[in-house]
Design an enzyme around this catalytic site. Structure first.
Site, PDB file in Angstrom:
ATOM      1  N   GLY A   1       0.946  -0.676  -0.256  1.00 21.78           N
ATOM      2  CA  GLY A   1       0.385   0.094   0.038  1.00 21.78           C
ATOM      3  C   GLY A   1       0.892   1.301  -0.467  1.00 21.78           C
ATOM      4  CG  ASN A   2      -1.007   5.288   0.476  1.00 21.12           C
ATOM      5  OD1 ASN A   2      -1.154   5.555  -1.048  1.00 21.12           O
ATOM      6  ND2 ASN A   2      -1.641   5.670   1.068  1.00 21.12           N
ATOM      7  N   GLY A   3       2.059   3.112   2.138  1.00 19.93           N
ATOM      8  CA  GLY A   3       3.571   2.884   3.230  1.00 19.93           C
ATOM      9  C   GLY A   3       4.663   1.703   1.876  1.00 19.93           C
ATOM     10  CB  THR A   4       4.921  -1.038   0.377  1.00 20.24           C
ATOM     11  OG1 THR A   4       4.342  -1.432   1.366  1.00 20.24           O
ATOM     12  CG2 THR A   4       5.390  -2.004  -0.505  1.00 20.24           C
TER      13      THR A   4
ATOM     14  CB  ILE B   1      -8.411  -3.753   2.326  1.00 19.28           C
ATOM     15  CG1 ILE B   1      -8.534  -3.503   3.922  1.00 19.28           C
ATOM     16  CG2 ILE B   1      -8.235  -5.683   2.327  1.00 19.28           C
ATOM     17  CD1 ILE B   1      -8.862  -3.843   4.613  1.00 19.28           C
ATOM     18  CG  ASP B   2      -6.442   0.734   4.291  1.00 16.64           C
ATOM     19  OD1 ASP B   2      -7.696  -0.218   4.349  1.00 16.64           O
ATOM     20  OD2 ASP B   2      -6.184   0.978   4.645  1.00 16.64           O
TER      21      ASP B   2
ATOM     22  NE  ARG C   1     -30.871  -5.617  20.036  1.00 15.07           N
ATOM     23  CZ  ARG C   1     -30.769  -6.575  20.830  1.00 15.07           C
ATOM     24  NH1 ARG C   1     -30.306  -7.223  19.949  1.00 15.07           N
ATOM     25  NH2 ARG C   1     -30.820  -7.188  21.966  1.00 15.07           N
TER      26      ARG C   1
ATOM     27  CD  GLU D   1      -9.593   1.629  10.695  1.00  8.14           C
ATOM     28  OE1 GLU D   1      -9.230   1.062  11.517  1.00  8.14           O
ATOM     29  OE2 GLU D   1      -8.675   0.812  10.009  1.00  8.14           O
TER      30      GLU D   1
ATOM     31  NE  ARG E   1     -27.200  -5.949  22.372  1.00 11.35           N
ATOM     32  CZ  ARG E   1     -28.106  -5.096  23.457  1.00 11.35           C
ATOM     33  NH1 ARG E   1     -27.887  -3.951  23.607  1.00 11.35           N
ATOM     34  NH2 ARG E   1     -28.892  -6.141  24.351  1.00 11.35           N
TER      35      ARG E   1
HETATM   36  O1  F6P Z   1      -3.516  -1.080   5.862  1.00 13.48           O
HETATM   37  C1  F6P Z   1      -4.799  -1.964   6.161  1.00 13.48           C
HETATM   38  C2  F6P Z   1      -5.229  -1.863   6.853  1.00 13.48           C
HETATM   39  O2  F6P Z   1      -6.341  -2.903   6.871  1.00 13.48           O
HETATM   40  C3  F6P Z   1      -6.468  -0.261   7.591  1.00 13.48           C
HETATM   41  O3  F6P Z   1      -7.628  -0.666   7.287  1.00 13.48           O
HETATM   42  C4  F6P Z   1      -6.098  -0.810   9.636  1.00 13.48           C
HETATM   43  O4  F6P Z   1      -6.201   0.644   9.827  1.00 13.48           O
HETATM   44  C5  F6P Z   1      -4.989  -1.084   9.836  1.00 13.48           C
HETATM   45  O5  F6P Z   1      -4.236  -1.914   7.916  1.00 13.48           O
HETATM   46  C6  F6P Z   1      -4.698  -2.131  10.502  1.00 13.48           C
HETATM   47  O6  F6P Z   1      -3.186  -2.527  11.123  1.00 13.48           O
HETATM   48  P1  F6P Z   1      -2.731  -3.789  11.021  1.00 13.48           P
HETATM   49  O7  F6P Z   1      -2.645  -5.404  10.559  1.00 13.48           O
HETATM   50  O8  F6P Z   1      -0.968  -3.271  12.249  1.00 13.48           O
HETATM   51  O9  F6P Z   1      -3.713  -4.532  12.893  1.00 13.48           O
END
Ligand code: F6P
Length: 371
Positions: free
Chosen positions: A111-114, A136-137, A172, A232, A286
């Site tokens: 992903g972005n970091g890579t 997945i993001d 609910r 999240e 819930r």
């Molecule tokens: O970048 C993918 C991801 O699954 C994000 O959606 C999530 O915030 C993060 O990685 C979770 O990271 P880890 O695997 O370090 O818990």
């Protein structure tokens, strides 16, 4: 024409369905052109620790449908690596290991970091790199889609479907927390596909009063259940305005073990939101946090096809001597994009994106008044 005789391949960052399919796609494509393949274990850590295995055609057979990455992954970065408790710059060691193993091109799936780490290695040591957009993001720049996204969206959608039936039975509100880091692609995509009534994403700071009003109106209209899909990274308007908003976004909802074995638990976004709704409205709420379930299991056919196409295109680029690029998806095509246009950029949902317009058109509440 390329002079590449041997490539190294690694998978880095969080895993996702489709990594093995992509490894297979790249390996088969270059092996068929007489180029050797070396698999590097556990991402950039394996590169620094010189943990590598030669891959032949038989080694990448039968892995198309398997989840995870059989090379292993890590979130380590060569320029800032934890080496026995000390953070060290291991770039020179990483470059030296590539040379010692006669690797002329490094293929990084991440992903972005890579994308950033691959770019850094190229800049520091001139090593040729080719990357594939994985996460997945779906937040990698310059590509319509990343691989892993479709599989995760399928899982999240199925979860929302299941939450619907139980929410309906008990009248609910159910809040479902979806991953996505600081982008809302997964929550918005799965939310629309699963028919969520409220979808909260980081790109649109929400007003809790608007959410509550929407839930009340549904009740008044005899709809006695509601599903809220929350990313999240979603934040209320107040949270967004607070000075600590950025750091909180990263930590929200994470349960981690520190290196000395302590369990670090942060209250998930969804629980806080649920508490607020229940206390204010009196409606029974819930919470379900999908967490790493979204990253597990077998890739969807769409991801298998995408990974194979991206892998094959990477092989073509390497054989043609085209390097320092990411293989991206544009419309119906796989194309090459210079890596400097990708590294360091997060692709969030643009305000005018059609998915946002679609949600608004059908009356889904996005936590703000959007025309
Ligand atoms: O970048 C993918 C991801 O699954 C994000 O959606 C999530 O915030 C993060 O990685 C979770 O990271 P880890 O695997 O370090 O818990």
């Amino acid at each position: 024409m390329s002079t590449t005789r041997c490539i190294g391949i690694l998978t880095a960052g969080g895993d996702c369905p489709g990594l093995n399919a992509a490894i297979r796609g790249v390996a088969k494509s270059v092996l068929s052109r007489g180029i050797k393949v070396i698999g590097i274990q556990d991402g950039f850590r394996g590169l620094v620790e010189n943990r590598m295995v030669a891959l032949e055609d038989k080694d990448v057979s039968g892995i198309l449908t398997h989840g995870g990455t059989y090379l292993g992954s890590s979130r380590d970065k060569p320029h800032k690596m934890n080496m026995g408790g000390k953070t060290m710059d291991m770039t020179a060691v990483a470059l030296d290991n590539l040379k010692r193993n006669h690797i002329d091109c490094l293929v990084c799936l991440g992903g972005n970091g890579t994308q950033k780490n691959a770019m850094r290695l190229h800049t520091a040591g001139g090593i040729d790199v080719v990357t594939l957009p994985k996460t997945i993001d779906n937040d990698v720049a310059e590509t319509d889609i990343t691989f892993g996204f479709d599989s995760a969206m399928t899982i999240a959608t199925e979860a929302i479907d299941r939450l619907h039936t139980t929410a309906t039975s008990h009248h609910r509100v159910i809040v479902c927390e979806v991953m996505g880091h600081s982008a809302g692609w997964l929550a918005l995509g799965a939310g629309i596909a699963g028919g969520a009534d409220v979808i909260l994403i980081p790109e649109i700071p929400y007003d809790i009063e608007i959410v509550l009003r929407h839930l009340r109106e549904r009740r008044q209209n005899h709809k006695r259940f509601s599903i809220i899909a929350v990313a999240e990274g979603a934040c209320s308007k107040e949270e967004t305005a607070a000075p600590s908003a950025k750091s909180r976004k990263k930590k929200d909802g994470q349960v981690r073990m520190t290196t000395d074995g302590q369990l670090l638990v942060q209250e998930p976004k969804a629980s806080r939101l649920a508490r607020e709704i229940q206390q204010t409205s009196g409606i029974e709420v819930r919470v379900t946090s999908l967490g790493h379930v979204q990253r597990g299991g077998s890739p969807t056919p769409t991801d298998r096809l995408l990974c194979t196409r991206l892998g094959a295109k990477a092989g073509e680029a390497i054989a043609a001597g085209n390097f320092n690029l990411m293989i991206a998806v544009r419309g119906e095509e796989c194309v090459t994009i210079p890596l400097e246009r990708v590294a360091g950029i997060t692709k969030c949902i643009p305000p005018e994106h059609q998915w946002i317009q679609t949600a608004v058109s059908i009356g889904t509440c996005l936590g703000d008044t959007i025309k």
